[in-house]
Motif scaffolding. Structure first.
Motif, PDB file in Angstrom:
ATOM      1  N   GLY A  39     -79.727   4.654 -24.837  1.00 48.95           N
ATOM      2  CA  GLY A  39     -79.548   5.180 -26.181  1.00 48.95           C
ATOM      3  C   GLY A  39     -79.491   6.685 -26.109  1.00 48.95           C
ATOM      4  N   THR A  40     -78.325   7.271 -26.337  1.00 52.75           N
ATOM      5  CA  THR A  40     -78.173   8.696 -26.084  1.00 52.75           C
ATOM      6  C   THR A  40     -76.861   9.211 -26.663  1.00 52.75           C
ATOM      7  OG1 THR A  40     -78.183  10.345 -24.324  1.00 52.75           O
ATOM      8  CG2 THR A  40     -77.045   8.303 -23.873  1.00 52.75           C
ATOM      9  N   HIS A  41     -76.626  10.537 -26.547  1.00 52.86           N
ATOM     10  CA  HIS A  41     -75.391  11.166 -27.010  1.00 52.86           C
ATOM     11  C   HIS A  41     -74.698  11.822 -25.813  1.00 52.86           C
ATOM     12  CE1 HIS A  41     -77.268  11.799 -31.315  1.00 52.86           C
ATOM     13  NE2 HIS A  41     -77.279  10.543 -30.905  1.00 52.86           N
ATOM     14  N   PHE A  42     -73.424  11.513 -25.620  1.00 50.60           N
ATOM     15  CA  PHE A  42     -72.705  12.083 -24.484  1.00 50.60           C
ATOM     16  C   PHE A  42     -71.204  12.047 -24.747  1.00 50.60           C
ATOM     17  CE2 PHE A  42     -73.264   7.594 -23.863  1.00 50.60           C
ATOM     18  CZ  PHE A  42     -72.070   7.132 -23.341  1.00 50.60           C
ATOM     19  N   ASN A  43     -70.475  12.849 -23.960  1.00 50.93           N
ATOM     20  CA  ASN A  43     -69.022  12.933 -24.073  1.00 50.93           C
ATOM     21  C   ASN A  43     -68.407  12.600 -22.716  1.00 50.93           C
ATOM     22  OD1 ASN A  43     -66.723  14.108 -25.953  1.00 50.93           O
ATOM     23  ND2 ASN A  43     -66.295  14.870 -23.900  1.00 50.93           N
ATOM     24  N   ILE A  44     -67.326  11.834 -22.733  1.00 52.84           N
ATOM     25  CA  ILE A  44     -66.596  11.531 -21.505  1.00 52.84           C
ATOM     26  C   ILE A  44     -65.154  11.976 -21.670  1.00 52.84           C
ATOM     27  CG2 ILE A  44     -65.780   9.746 -19.920  1.00 52.84           C
ATOM     28  CD1 ILE A  44     -68.158   8.060 -20.627  1.00 52.84           C
ATOM     29  N   ASP A  45     -64.708  12.840 -20.768  1.00 49.38           N
ATOM     30  CA  ASP A  45     -63.316  13.285 -20.710  1.00 49.38           C
ATOM     31  C   ASP A  45     -62.701  12.634 -19.481  1.00 49.38           C
ATOM     32  OD1 ASP A  45     -60.907  14.548 -20.271  1.00 49.38           O
ATOM     33  OD2 ASP A  45     -61.671  16.586 -20.481  1.00 49.38           O
ATOM     34  N   ALA A  46     -61.876  11.606 -19.725  1.00 53.07           N
ATOM     35  CA  ALA A  46     -61.294  10.850 -18.617  1.00 53.07           C
ATOM     36  C   ALA A  46     -59.767  10.851 -18.689  1.00 53.07           C
ATOM     37  CB  ALA A  46     -61.819   9.408 -18.627  1.00 53.07           C
ATOM     38  N   TYR A  47     -59.188  11.927 -19.199  1.00 49.08           N
ATOM     39  CA  TYR A  47     -57.734  12.039 -19.199  1.00 49.08           C
ATOM     40  C   TYR A  47     -57.227  12.081 -17.759  1.00 49.08           C
ATOM     41  CZ  TYR A  47     -57.698  13.131 -24.213  1.00 49.08           C
ATOM     42  OH  TYR A  47     -57.830  13.075 -25.572  1.00 49.08           O
ATOM     43  N   ASN A  48     -56.130  11.412 -17.511  1.00 47.95           N
ATOM     44  CA  ASN A  48     -55.603  11.344 -16.151  1.00 47.95           C
ATOM     45  C   ASN A  48     -54.883  12.611 -15.720  1.00 47.95           C
ATOM     46  OD1 ASN A  48     -56.495   8.696 -15.725  1.00 47.95           O
ATOM     47  ND2 ASN A  48     -54.679   7.829 -16.714  1.00 47.95           N
ATOM     48  N   ASP A  49     -54.453  13.439 -16.693  1.00 48.86           N
ATOM     49  CA  ASP A  49     -53.614  14.575 -16.324  1.00 48.86           C
ATOM     50  C   ASP A  49     -54.375  15.715 -15.669  1.00 48.86           C
ATOM     51  OD1 ASP A  49     -54.920  15.731 -18.489  1.00 48.86           O
ATOM     52  OD2 ASP A  49     -53.241  15.446 -19.857  1.00 48.86           O
ATOM     53  N   ASN A  50     -55.706  15.731 -15.771  1.00 50.57           N
ATOM     54  CA  ASN A  50     -56.440  16.843 -15.157  1.00 50.57           C
ATOM     55  C   ASN A  50     -57.109  16.472 -13.833  1.00 50.57           C
ATOM     56  OD1 ASN A  50     -58.704  15.367 -15.918  1.00 50.57           O
ATOM     57  ND2 ASN A  50     -59.077  16.582 -17.769  1.00 50.57           N
ATOM     58  N   GLY A  51     -57.018  15.204 -13.436  1.00 48.01           N
ATOM     59  CA  GLY A  51     -57.544  14.800 -12.135  1.00 48.01           C
ATOM     60  C   GLY A  51     -59.042  14.629 -12.072  1.00 48.01           C
ATOM     61  N   ASN A  52     -59.760  15.038 -13.116  1.00 47.55           N
ATOM     62  CA  ASN A  52     -61.217  14.940 -13.140  1.00 47.55           C
ATOM     63  C   ASN A  52     -61.676  14.014 -14.260  1.00 47.55           C
ATOM     64  OD1 ASN A  52     -61.403  16.902 -11.125  1.00 47.55           O
ATOM     65  ND2 ASN A  52     -61.495  18.561 -12.619  1.00 47.55           N
ATOM     66  N   THR A  53     -62.830  13.410 -14.057  1.00 46.82           N
ATOM     67  CA  THR A  53     -63.537  12.736 -15.139  1.00 46.82           C
ATOM     68  C   THR A  53     -64.847  13.484 -15.354  1.00 46.82           C
ATOM     69  OG1 THR A  53     -62.604  10.560 -14.625  1.00 46.82           O
ATOM     70  CG2 THR A  53     -64.630  10.602 -15.914  1.00 46.82           C
ATOM     71  N   LYS A  54     -65.057  13.959 -16.589  1.00 47.80           N
ATOM     72  CA  LYS A  54     -66.231  14.770 -16.890  1.00 47.80           C
ATOM     73  C   LYS A  54     -67.116  14.046 -17.895  1.00 47.80           C
ATOM     74  CE  LYS A  54     -63.703  19.111 -16.201  1.00 47.80           C
ATOM     75  NZ  LYS A  54     -63.278  20.385 -16.843  1.00 47.80           N
ATOM     76  N   THR A  55     -68.376  13.871 -17.525  1.00 47.34           N
ATOM     77  CA  THR A  55     -69.367  13.269 -18.417  1.00 47.34           C
ATOM     78  C   THR A  55     -70.419  14.312 -18.734  1.00 47.34           C
ATOM     79  OG1 THR A  55     -69.020  11.079 -17.443  1.00 47.34           O
ATOM     80  CG2 THR A  55     -71.047  11.421 -18.700  1.00 47.34           C
TER      81      THR A  55
END
Length: 381
Positions: free
Chosen positions: A245-261
């Protein structure tokens, strides 16, 4: 704005600690405050003219810097300060100063920002264009009611006096935002998810079994309802995030090569798919997955969720990364015309301006210029 809050934000601004929202409040309220004759207490807030002079000197020092890169983290402070103190925007000032601005964005095209737009796909394959349907109940699956609210949210609720057995087999829905779209969904367990443009979320209509699992592409911000006995898992192309139970953001767009949590509140465990390699994050930390490699850094969480709060916020990002974000939100194509521009950018601006205004801010650096043809933006040095 009440007087106490007004002076608190003035004080934060003078110390360089006011965030973009607070600066915007000052921009809107300062003139009204003065015109309404409200008192400035010199003993409590400092001599009024000295405060004016102090901020004005900060403006001039930024203008006089040899580096003309004004589209950075100081830009918002400079623009707001000028509006507060000399009743004119620095944007206007710079547009009349060819030495600083250079060429203007060339365009007769009005390209508006994105908005609440998404497609819901039900278990039977039928699709619902959420921006085209009326407010109220839009579908029912077993004992699960799906409703569109007046403020553009998709809400799943379990019918009263029923339990999860109303759906005997596992049933999945998915919601997908196009380029130029965003949407919020409230899941049956009470969790909330905000989807950025060009993103999708696949989820069961009822969470059964020992865990709550969803699949994400693109970018999403999650506020997960607490349930210690049923962990919540978010699966992306190369990463799995597990929370209680928490608050977080995931950026998993393929165009930047990274997945950021990025973790804002609580605790998450994140790692590679089909791997025991995982890390537990603390609030203010971001895990980056790049080509099967994991790293954890401390970040400004406000930057990570700026999109959800209605801002573009960049921090020493490449031109390509910046333009990818702009292209997704305004549903435009980018043409670099063979030009390679090795420049990083930082700063913030509302996502709800005409794209021409956003590009004009980038042009203040003097290192890049733009021409708009239809829904195509040509990038020029």
């Amino acid at each position: 704005m009440d007087k106490k809050l007004f002076f608190e934000i003035i004080d934060k601004f003078l110390k360089g600690k006011a965030n973009p929202k607070e600066q915007e409040l000052l921009f809107k309220q300062y003139d009204a405050f003065q015109k309404n004759g409200q008192d400035w207490d010199d003993s409590e807030h400092g001599e009024y003219e000295e405060v004016r002079t102090s901020i004005y000197e900060r403006i001039r020092s930024e203008i006089d810097k040899k580096e003309k890169n004004l589209f950075n983290r100081h830009w918002a402070k400079i623009a707001i300060a000028s509006c507060l103190l000399i009743a004119c925007s620095l944007v206007v000032y710079f547009r009349n100063n060819n030495d600083i601005l250079g060429n203007k964005v060339v365009s007769s095209q009005v390209i508006k920002p994105g908005g609440n737009e998404a497609t819901l796909t039900l278990q039977d394959g039928s699709k619902v264009l959420l921006n085209a349907v009326n407010i109220g109940e839009i579908a029912q699956q077993g004992n699960i009611k799906i409703t569109k609210t007046k403020d553009g949210q998709l809400v799943y609720t379990i019918a009263a006096n029923n339990d999860n057995d109303g759906i005997q087999t596992e049933s999945y829905n998915s919601i997908e935002t196009p380029r130029g779209g965003q949407y919020q969904i409230n899941l049956p367990d009470g969790s909330k998810v905000w989807l950025n443009a060009a993103s999708s979320l696949k989820y069961p209509t009822v969470f059964k079994g020992t865990e709550r699992k969803v699949e994400l592409t693109g970018e999403g911000y999650f506020e997960i309802a607490k349930d210690k006995t049923h962990p919540f898992k978010v699966i992306t192309q190369n990463q799995q995030v597990e929370v209680l139970g928490t608050h977080f953001n995931i950026d998993a767009y393929n165009d930047n090569g990274n997945t950021k949590t990025t973790l804002l509140e609580g605790s998450v465990k994140a790692g590679l798919i089909n791997s025991s390699d995982s890390k537990t994050l603390k609030p203010g930390e971001q895990m980056i997955v790049n080509q099967q490699k994991i790293s954890v850094i401390e970040v400004d969480t406000e930057e990570a969720i700026a999109w959800k709060n209605g801002y573009f916020m960049f921090n020493n990002e490449s031109l390509e990364t910046v333009m990818n974000k702009i292209a997704r939100w305004y549903n435009i194509d980018i043409d670099y015309n063979g030009n390679k521009i090795n420049k990083t950018f930082g700063g913030s601006i509302s996502r709800f301006k005409n794209v021409k205004d956003v590009l004009s801010m980038l042009e203040l650096t003097g290192s890049v210029h733009f021409k708009i043809e239809g829904r195509r933006v040509i990038v020029m040095p």
